[in-house]
Scaffold this motif. Structure first.
Motif, mmCIF file in Angstrom:
data_model
loop_
_atom_site.group_PDB
_atom_site.id
_atom_site.type_symbol
_atom_site.label_atom_id
_atom_site.label_comp_id
_atom_site.label_asym_id
_atom_site.label_seq_id
_atom_site.Cartn_x
_atom_site.Cartn_y
_atom_site.Cartn_z
ATOM 1 N N GLN A 1 77.323 122.149 8.386
ATOM 2 C CA GLN A 1 78.004 122.092 6.762
ATOM 3 C C GLN A 1 78.280 123.350 5.874
ATOM 4 O O GLN A 1 79.357 123.537 5.913
ATOM 5 N N LEU A 2 77.505 124.426 6.579
ATOM 6 C CA LEU A 2 78.189 125.815 5.433
ATOM 7 C C LEU A 2 79.254 126.420 6.306
ATOM 8 O O LEU A 2 80.621 126.503 5.887
ATOM 9 N N THR A 3 79.231 125.845 7.533
ATOM 10 C CA THR A 3 80.558 126.558 8.718
ATOM 11 C C THR A 3 81.828 125.944 8.522
ATOM 12 O O THR A 3 82.668 125.784 8.233
ATOM 13 N N GLN A 4 81.577 123.852 8.062
ATOM 14 C CA GLN A 4 83.142 123.770 7.898
ATOM 15 C C GLN A 4 83.036 123.848 6.199
ATOM 16 O O GLN A 4 84.240 124.078 6.509
ATOM 17 N N ARG A 5 82.142 124.284 6.124
ATOM 18 C CA ARG A 5 82.753 125.031 3.757
ATOM 19 C C ARG A 5 83.135 125.370 3.910
ATOM 20 O O ARG A 5 83.843 126.277 3.235
ATOM 21 N N CYS B 1 88.484 129.094 3.949
ATOM 22 C CA CYS B 1 89.509 129.987 4.106
ATOM 23 C C CYS B 1 90.037 129.410 4.317
ATOM 24 O O CYS B 1 91.600 129.938 4.530
ATOM 25 N N HIS B 2 90.656 127.944 4.652
ATOM 26 C CA HIS B 2 91.773 126.811 4.786
ATOM 27 C C HIS B 2 92.914 127.095 3.062
ATOM 28 O O HIS B 2 94.189 127.746 3.275
ATOM 29 N N LEU C 1 96.745 128.882 -0.529
ATOM 30 C CA LEU C 1 97.312 129.966 -1.546
ATOM 31 C C LEU C 1 97.776 130.897 -1.043
ATOM 32 O O LEU C 1 98.814 131.306 -2.390
ATOM 33 N N CYS C 2 97.682 132.071 -0.227
ATOM 34 C CA CYS C 2 98.217 132.896 -0.164
ATOM 35 C C CYS C 2 99.865 132.434 0.515
ATOM 36 O O CYS C 2 100.070 133.441 -0.130
ATOM 37 N N SER D 1 91.827 140.280 3.705
ATOM 38 C CA SER D 1 91.991 141.421 4.483
ATOM 39 C C SER D 1 92.229 140.728 6.531
ATOM 40 O O SER D 1 92.082 141.394 6.672
ATOM 41 N N SER D 2 91.380 139.612 5.853
ATOM 42 C CA SER D 2 91.429 138.909 7.644
ATOM 43 C C SER D 2 92.104 137.945 7.725
ATOM 44 O O SER D 2 92.827 137.397 9.180
ATOM 45 N N PHE D 3 93.618 137.839 6.286
ATOM 46 C CA PHE D 3 94.513 136.510 7.349
ATOM 47 C C PHE D 3 95.648 137.701 7.297
ATOM 48 O O PHE D 3 95.672 139.275 6.659
#
Length: 165
Positions: free
Chosen positions: A82-86, A91-92, A97-98, A126-128
């Motif tokens: 669930q946390l990975t999905q959230r 991130c999406h 937004l970016c 920074s990962s984007f």
């Protein structure tokens, strides 16, 4: 070997009563040895039964603990999923937004400097790759390492009310 009393009686008497019984009876040495052997074997049999019962109880308790730990593990795996999905959804959302910020902003130099100051290794943005690509478009003066000196200028502008809105 003939005995004047039953085997069950020998086995079930407590120690004092057993000793008293032996003193009252006139038994041959063979009978005494036989009585002691019966009592010893019977006591050993009972002790072995108790030991097997304790072993089974221990196995049962360990099985209960295993089941409890398996349930907890499954719960933790579900929570992790669930946390990975959230995290992926977040991130999406941040990525969306970016992209929206990039498309709505006119890519002004001051705005890019703010983005550059935010893209440190500690910042999740920074990962984007979009940020790195955008920064590389405008040269190394906007790169995060060079942005620290420019951040001071931005903070001054922000404090005086001339920062970005």
């Amino acid at each position: 070997v003939q005995l004047p009393f039953s085997v069950d009686w020998i086995v079930n008497l407590n120690r004092n009563d057993f000793q008293h019984l032996l003193k009252q009876q006139l038994l041959t040495q063979e009978q005494l040895e036989f009585v002691h052997d019966i009592r010893r074997r019977s006591k050993n049999r009972l002790a072995a039964q108790r030991c097997r019962k304790r072993k089974l109880d221990c196995i049962y308790n360990l099985q209960c603990e295993i089941n409890k730990l398996k349930t907890e593990r499954e719960k933790l795996i579900m929570e992790r999923n669930q946390l990975t999905q959230r995290k992926m959804e977040t991130c999406h959302t941040v990525s969306t937004l970016c992209q929206r910020i990039y498309s709505e902003a006119n890519q002004q130099s001051e705005q890019l400097q703010v983005l550059a100051s935010c893209t440190s290794s500690d910042c999740p943005l920074s990962s984007f790759p979009q940020i790195d690509a955008l920064l590389s478009q405008y040269g190394s003066s906007l790169h995060p390492q060079n942005a620290a000196s420019q951040e001071h200028t931005f903070n001054l502008n922000r404090d005086t009310g001339t920062g970005l809105h």
